[in-house]
Design a protein around this motif. Structure first.
Motif, mmCIF file in Angstrom:
data_model
loop_
_atom_site.group_PDB
_atom_site.id
_atom_site.type_symbol
_atom_site.label_atom_id
_atom_site.label_comp_id
_atom_site.label_asym_id
_atom_site.label_seq_id
_atom_site.Cartn_x
_atom_site.Cartn_y
_atom_site.Cartn_z
ATOM 1 N N LEU A 1 43.615 2.067 59.090
ATOM 2 C CA LEU A 1 43.891 0.862 58.314
ATOM 3 C C LEU A 1 45.369 0.485 58.412
ATOM 4 N N CYS A 2 46.254 1.464 58.368
ATOM 5 C CA CYS A 2 47.700 1.191 58.498
ATOM 6 C C CYS A 2 48.021 0.611 59.873
ATOM 7 N N HIS B 1 35.945 5.243 52.548
ATOM 8 C CA HIS B 1 36.323 6.224 53.571
ATOM 9 C C HIS B 1 37.442 7.187 53.180
ATOM 10 N N VAL B 2 38.174 6.874 52.114
ATOM 11 C CA VAL B 2 39.288 7.738 51.692
ATOM 12 C C VAL B 2 39.108 8.048 50.202
ATOM 13 N N TYR C 1 51.776 7.260 50.007
ATOM 14 C CA TYR C 1 50.828 7.527 48.927
ATOM 15 C C TYR C 1 51.446 7.351 47.541
ATOM 16 N N ARG D 1 38.994 1.674 51.808
ATOM 17 C CA ARG D 1 39.560 2.935 51.302
ATOM 18 C C ARG D 1 38.596 3.611 50.332
ATOM 19 N N SER D 2 37.971 2.826 49.484
ATOM 20 C CA SER D 2 37.022 3.380 48.525
ATOM 21 C C SER D 2 35.879 4.104 49.234
ATOM 22 N N ILE E 1 44.002 10.828 47.795
ATOM 23 C CA ILE E 1 45.212 10.027 47.603
ATOM 24 C C ILE E 1 46.061 10.657 46.492
ATOM 25 N N CYS F 1 40.576 -4.028 52.217
ATOM 26 C CA CYS F 1 41.322 -2.758 52.181
ATOM 27 C C CYS F 1 40.820 -1.862 51.052
ATOM 28 N N ASP G 1 42.563 6.183 56.794
ATOM 29 C CA ASP G 1 43.746 5.540 56.218
ATOM 30 C C ASP G 1 44.760 5.194 57.308
#
Length: 153
Positions: free
Chosen positions: A47-48, A106-107, A142, A103-104, A112, A99, A44
Motif C-alpha cells: 500500500l505504501c 490485510h493488516v 506506525y 488495511r482492515s 499495528i 486504504c 502494508d
C-alpha cells in the motif's frame, strides 16, 4: 483568410488543454502487484509503494482507487470485488476508504499496535547510528502523530 482559419485555436490562448496520461505515469514506476501474503507487513508495504506511485503520477482520489485496485490479483482481487459490491453508498469509494478497508482486511490492528509499541520503545543499543536511523524511520510509519514535527522527532 486560410492562414487565419489554420491558426484558429493555436497560439492565441485557445489551444485545447494537454491531457496528461496519469495511468501511464503511474505504470512507469512499475507499481507492485498484490495477490496475498502471509506477512501482513507486506500488505502494508504494498500500500505504501502504491501510494508513492500515485503521488508521483499526481492522481486524484478517483484515479487512486481505480489504479491501485488494478494492481490487485487473486484472492485480494476477489476481496476487492466483494467490497465494491457491498458498498451501498451513492458516492464512489474514496482513497481513504480504500486504504482503511485494505488495511482492515490485510493488516491486523493488533500488529499495528505492536509496531507502534516497538517504535516507542526503540533504543539505539548496539545498532550503528545509520541502522538506528533506518529503524526509526521504518517504525515511525506506525506512529505518525509521534513524529509529525521536528520537535517530536
Amino acid at each position: 483568410m486560410a492562414q487565419n482559419i489554420q491558426n484558429m485555436g493555436h497560439g492565441n490562448g485557445n489551444a485545447p488543454p494537454q491531457v496528461r496520461d496519469k495511468r501511464g505515469d503511474f505504470l512507469k514506476g512499475h507499481p507492485p502487484i498484490f495477490m496475498h501474503s502471509t506477512d501482513p507487513l507486506q500488505a502494508d508495504d504494498w500500500l505504501c509503494a502504491i501510494e508513492r506511485q500515485l503521488e508521483i503520477a499526481q492522481c486524484d482520489d478517483k484515479e487512486k482507487v481505480l489504479y491501485a485496485s488494478r494492481q490487485l490479483q487473486g484472492a485480494t482481487l476477489d476481496w476487492w470485488d466483494s467490497f465494491r459490491f457491498g458498498h451501498t453508498e451513492a458516492n464512489p469509494i474514496t482513497w481513504q476508504e480504500f486504504c482503511g478497508a485494505f488495511r482492515s482486511q490485510h493488516v491486523p490492528a493488533g500488529l499495528i499496535k505492536l509496531k507502534k509499541k516497538e517504535f516507542l520503545a526503540l533504543k539505539q543499543g548496539s545498532m550503528s547510528i545509520v541502522e538506528y536511523r533506518d529503524k526509526f524511520i521504518q517504525l515511525s510509519w506506525y506512529a505518525p502523530t509521534k513524529v509529525d514535527d521536528d520537535e517530536k522527532r
